[in-house]
Write a protein that holds these residues in place. Structure first.
Motif, PDB file in Angstrom:
ATOM      1  N   VAL A 116      32.485  21.531   6.567  1.00  0.00           N
ATOM      2  CA  VAL A 116      31.277  21.257   7.420  1.00  0.00           C
ATOM      3  C   VAL A 116      31.058  19.709   6.816  1.00  0.00           C
ATOM      4  O   VAL A 116      30.870  19.222   5.721  1.00  0.00           O
ATOM      5  CB  VAL A 116      30.185  22.458   6.312  1.00  0.00           C
ATOM      6  N   LEU A 117      30.996  19.480   8.288  1.00  0.00           N
ATOM      7  CA  LEU A 117      30.973  17.559   8.154  1.00  0.00           C
ATOM      8  C   LEU A 117      30.161  17.461   8.270  1.00  0.00           C
ATOM      9  O   LEU A 117      28.557  17.695   8.057  1.00  0.00           O
ATOM     10  CB  LEU A 117      31.444  17.592   9.991  1.00  0.00           C
ATOM     11  N   THR A 118      29.900  16.094   7.885  1.00  0.00           N
ATOM     12  CA  THR A 118      29.061  15.018   7.728  1.00  0.00           C
ATOM     13  C   THR A 118      29.194  13.657   7.960  1.00  0.00           C
ATOM     14  O   THR A 118      28.961  13.036   7.158  1.00  0.00           O
ATOM     15  CB  THR A 118      28.114  15.778   6.215  1.00  0.00           C
ATOM     16  N   PRO A 119      28.972  13.703   9.021  1.00  0.00           N
ATOM     17  CA  PRO A 119      29.565  12.010   9.523  1.00  0.00           C
ATOM     18  C   PRO A 119      28.395  11.028   9.603  1.00  0.00           C
ATOM     19  O   PRO A 119      27.520  11.775  10.129  1.00  0.00           O
ATOM     20  CB  PRO A 119      30.123  12.191  10.692  1.00  0.00           C
ATOM     21  N   ALA A 120      28.404  10.375   9.401  1.00  0.00           N
ATOM     22  CA  ALA A 120      27.297   9.264  10.258  1.00  0.00           C
ATOM     23  C   ALA A 120      25.887   9.360   8.731  1.00  0.00           C
ATOM     24  O   ALA A 120      25.207   9.172   9.232  1.00  0.00           O
ATOM     25  CB  ALA A 120      26.604   9.062  10.885  1.00  0.00           C
ATOM     26  N   ASP A 149      17.610   5.230  16.428  1.00  0.00           N
ATOM     27  CA  ASP A 149      16.365   5.228  17.351  1.00  0.00           C
ATOM     28  C   ASP A 149      16.185   5.587  18.645  1.00  0.00           C
ATOM     29  O   ASP A 149      17.430   5.996  18.839  1.00  0.00           O
ATOM     30  CB  ASP A 149      15.946   3.361  18.237  1.00  0.00           C
ATOM     31  N   ILE A 150      14.890   6.577  19.007  1.00  0.00           N
ATOM     32  CA  ILE A 150      14.479   7.626  19.194  1.00  0.00           C
ATOM     33  C   ILE A 150      13.199   7.492  19.861  1.00  0.00           C
ATOM     34  O   ILE A 150      12.283   7.106  19.529  1.00  0.00           O
ATOM     35  CB  ILE A 150      14.596   9.274  18.462  1.00  0.00           C
ATOM     36  N   THR A 151      13.152   7.733  21.379  1.00  0.00           N
ATOM     37  CA  THR A 151      12.246   7.179  22.800  1.00  0.00           C
ATOM     38  C   THR A 151      11.031   8.792  22.250  1.00  0.00           C
ATOM     39  O   THR A 151      11.803   9.755  22.447  1.00  0.00           O
ATOM     40  CB  THR A 151      12.665   7.144  23.568  1.00  0.00           C
ATOM     41  N   THR A 152      10.406   9.039  21.939  1.00  0.00           N
ATOM     42  CA  THR A 152       9.484  10.092  21.560  1.00  0.00           C
ATOM     43  C   THR A 152       7.936   9.316  22.549  1.00  0.00           C
ATOM     44  O   THR A 152       7.925   8.518  23.399  1.00  0.00           O
ATOM     45  CB  THR A 152       8.772  10.599  20.425  1.00  0.00           C
ATOM     46  N   ARG A 153       7.241  10.825  22.711  1.00  0.00           N
ATOM     47  CA  ARG A 153       5.891  10.636  23.404  1.00  0.00           C
ATOM     48  C   ARG A 153       5.528   9.600  22.360  1.00  0.00           C
ATOM     49  O   ARG A 153       3.735   9.486  23.218  1.00  0.00           O
ATOM     50  CB  ARG A 153       5.456  12.242  23.543  1.00  0.00           C
ATOM     51  N   PHE A 154       5.761   8.807  21.465  1.00  0.00           N
ATOM     52  CA  PHE A 154       4.452   7.875  20.897  1.00  0.00           C
ATOM     53  C   PHE A 154       5.115   6.960  21.292  1.00  0.00           C
ATOM     54  O   PHE A 154       4.539   6.120  20.203  1.00  0.00           O
ATOM     55  CB  PHE A 154       4.252   8.329  19.181  1.00  0.00           C
ATOM     56  N   VAL A 193      22.880  13.600  17.269  1.00  0.00           N
ATOM     57  CA  VAL A 193      24.876  14.886  16.935  1.00  0.00           C
ATOM     58  C   VAL A 193      25.387  13.337  17.973  1.00  0.00           C
ATOM     59  O   VAL A 193      26.507  13.504  17.902  1.00  0.00           O
ATOM     60  CB  VAL A 193      24.885  15.918  17.988  1.00  0.00           C
ATOM     61  N   ARG A 194      25.770  12.667  19.271  1.00  0.00           N
ATOM     62  CA  ARG A 194      26.527  11.765  19.951  1.00  0.00           C
ATOM     63  C   ARG A 194      26.618  11.020  18.769  1.00  0.00           C
ATOM     64  O   ARG A 194      28.399  10.933  18.409  1.00  0.00           O
ATOM     65  CB  ARG A 194      26.020  11.493  20.827  1.00  0.00           C
ATOM     66  N   MET A 195      25.440   9.936  17.517  1.00  0.00           N
ATOM     67  CA  MET A 195      26.054   9.630  16.666  1.00  0.00           C
ATOM     68  C   MET A 195      27.262  10.447  15.809  1.00  0.00           C
ATOM     69  O   MET A 195      28.325   9.284  14.982  1.00  0.00           O
ATOM     70  CB  MET A 195      25.093   9.011  15.751  1.00  0.00           C
ATOM     71  N   GLY A 247      18.413  19.087  21.087  1.00  0.00           N
ATOM     72  CA  GLY A 247      19.437  18.322  21.061  1.00  0.00           C
ATOM     73  C   GLY A 247      21.216  18.438  20.536  1.00  0.00           C
ATOM     74  O   GLY A 247      21.802  17.739  21.077  1.00  0.00           O
ATOM     75  N   TRP A 248      20.948  18.664  18.717  1.00  0.00           N
ATOM     76  CA  TRP A 248      22.440  18.974  18.754  1.00  0.00           C
ATOM     77  C   TRP A 248      23.341  20.286  19.277  1.00  0.00           C
ATOM     78  O   TRP A 248      24.644  20.294  19.549  1.00  0.00           O
ATOM     79  CB  TRP A 248      22.218  20.168  17.349  1.00  0.00           C
ATOM     80  N   VAL A 249      22.786  21.051  19.892  1.00  0.00           N
ATOM     81  CA  VAL A 249      23.014  22.085  20.904  1.00  0.00           C
ATOM     82  C   VAL A 249      23.836  21.317  21.844  1.00  0.00           C
ATOM     83  O   VAL A 249      25.014  21.069  22.527  1.00  0.00           O
ATOM     84  CB  VAL A 249      22.571  23.440  20.805  1.00  0.00           C
ATOM     85  N   CYS A 250      22.772  21.191  22.834  1.00  0.00           N
ATOM     86  CA  CYS A 250      22.615  20.694  23.796  1.00  0.00           C
ATOM     87  C   CYS A 250      23.620  19.360  24.712  1.00  0.00           C
ATOM     88  O   CYS A 250      24.243  19.084  24.756  1.00  0.00           O
ATOM     89  CB  CYS A 250      21.115  20.026  24.566  1.00  0.00           C
ATOM     90  N   GLY A 251      23.089  18.277  23.437  1.00  0.00           N
ATOM     91  CA  GLY A 251      24.345  17.083  23.436  1.00  0.00           C
ATOM     92  C   GLY A 251      25.837  17.134  23.386  1.00  0.00           C
ATOM     93  O   GLY A 251      26.965  17.107  24.005  1.00  0.00           O
ATOM     94  N   ALA A 252      26.057  17.765  22.125  1.00  0.00           N
ATOM     95  CA  ALA A 252      27.565  18.595  22.127  1.00  0.00           C
ATOM     96  C   ALA A 252      27.856  19.354  22.708  1.00  0.00           C
ATOM     97  O   ALA A 252      29.028  19.127  23.751  1.00  0.00           O
ATOM     98  CB  ALA A 252      27.588  19.903  20.328  1.00  0.00           C
ATOM     99  N   GLY A 253      27.449  20.198  23.710  1.00  0.00           N
ATOM    100  CA  GLY A 253      27.806  21.541  24.887  1.00  0.00           C
ATOM    101  C   GLY A 253      28.036  19.706  26.040  1.00  0.00           C
ATOM    102  O   GLY A 253      29.386  19.944  26.808  1.00  0.00           O
ATOM    103  N   GLN A 254      26.895  19.412  26.403  1.00  0.00           N
ATOM    104  CA  GLN A 254      27.469  18.855  27.010  1.00  0.00           C
ATOM    105  C   GLN A 254      28.926  18.001  27.068  1.00  0.00           C
ATOM    106  O   GLN A 254      28.995  17.257  28.051  1.00  0.00           O
ATOM    107  CB  GLN A 254      26.751  17.313  27.415  1.00  0.00           C
ATOM    108  N   LEU A 255      29.007  17.291  25.698  1.00  0.00           N
ATOM    109  CA  LEU A 255      30.531  16.734  25.664  1.00  0.00           C
ATOM    110  C   LEU A 255      31.745  16.846  26.023  1.00  0.00           C
ATOM    111  O   LEU A 255      32.485  17.050  25.567  1.00  0.00           O
ATOM    112  CB  LEU A 255      29.907  15.995  23.749  1.00  0.00           C
ATOM    113  N   GLY A 256      31.174  19.165  25.808  1.00  0.00           N
ATOM    114  CA  GLY A 256      32.647  20.043  25.669  1.00  0.00           C
ATOM    115  C   GLY A 256      33.159  20.671  24.295  1.00  0.00           C
ATOM    116  O   GLY A 256      34.270  21.008  24.508  1.00  0.00           O
ATOM    117  N   PHE A 257      32.118  20.435  23.280  1.00  0.00           N
ATOM    118  CA  PHE A 257      32.198  20.835  21.948  1.00  0.00           C
ATOM    119  C   PHE A 257      31.895  22.256  22.502  1.00  0.00           C
ATOM    120  O   PHE A 257      30.451  22.461  22.956  1.00  0.00           O
ATOM    121  CB  PHE A 257      31.316  20.067  20.847  1.00  0.00           C
TER     122      PHE A 257
END
Length: 269
Positions: A131-135, A141-146, A184-186, A207-217
């Protein structure tokens, strides 16, 4: 079909008539159709996804009303669709466990779903999966509505999420709500830089699912009716399984579903 589980899903509001309002979901569909990155959450759609197409997709995948004239009030998640998706979810968990493959697990809903994922992480670790725990601790830094917000990537028992910058990693708040694919990209970039291993399966939401899926995982996860990105990812083949459910009920209500998945995957401890 397990009638008791269906009744449980409806009784605790995870499926059936859910608290996520129709107007909230429709707003997300409009923003997705406009390719707003806050709603794409890491998916780059290949097809044409206007509001009518998204309503049709969500009716098919979740059971929401297909009527575009229904614009206000509660929406419906078909508990049968939820349970069938959990069965497919469990199949993917079982397959990676049989291979003892490495997994990455992350959530944008730590207040609600952390316990669900911790149960999976513990069982997969006991089955011999890394069970990986990288980074861990890395700033993001995340852009939010705030506006721009600074967070740190953290893990609890193998499950990743972000904390507000400066919040202690132990004894503090359980984490921040986030839709961003940046964590997830990080995490995946850190694994690649270190020479692996890379995950054979990413489990999570937002974003954990979408970001990984978009990268082919290979990615599987949970999503509410106002999260069309995951279902578009599934429809376009970049996400393997999405379980439709209300992701905002009490955290302890999800724990029996973690046990259900582990029983189906033959990983009960």
């Amino acid at each position: 079909m397990e009638q008791g589980v269906l009744e449980y899903l409806v009784g605790c509001g995870i499926a059936g008539w859910v608290a996520t309002g129709r107007e909230v979901s429709l707003r997300s569909y409009r923003l997705f159709a406009a390719r707003d990155p806050r709603v794409l959450i890491g998916i780059d759609p290949e097809g044409v996804w206007g509001e009518p197409e998204l309503i049709g997709l969500m009716a098919e995948k979740c059971g929401v009303s297909p009527d575009p004239r229904y614009v206000e009030g509660p929406d419906l998640i078909d508990p049968v669709r939820t349970l069938l998706a959990f069965d497919r979810f469990a199949e993917r968990v079982a397959e990676v466990a049989q291979r003892k493959g490495p997994v990455l697990i992350g959530t944008g809903h730590p207040h609600r779903l952390l316990g669900f994922y911790v149960g999976l992480a513990d069982a997969l670790s006991a089955a011999g999966c890394a069970v990986l725990t990288p980074a861990q601790g890395r700033r993001v830094d995340i852009t939010t509505r705030f506006g721009l917000r600074t967070y740190n990537l953290d893990y609890v028992r193998g499950v990743a999420f972000v904390r507000a910058h400066g919040v202690p990693g132990s004894g503090g708040a359980p984490g921040a709500h986030s839709h961003s694919p940046l964590p997830v990209r990080m995490a995946l970039a850190a694994l690649a830089e270190a020479g692996g291993p890379l995950p054979e399966l990413v489990i999570g939401d937002h974003g954990w699912v979408c970001g990984a899926g978009q990268l082919g995982f290979e990615a599987i996860g949970l999503a509410d009716t106002d999260d069309p990105a995951l279902f578009v990812g599934e429809a376009e083949g970049r996400v393997s399984v999405v379980v439709p459910l209300d992701d905002g009920v009490r955290s302890d209500y999800y724990l029996p579903l973690s046990r259900y998945v582990l029983n189906r995957a033959c990983l009960s401890q």
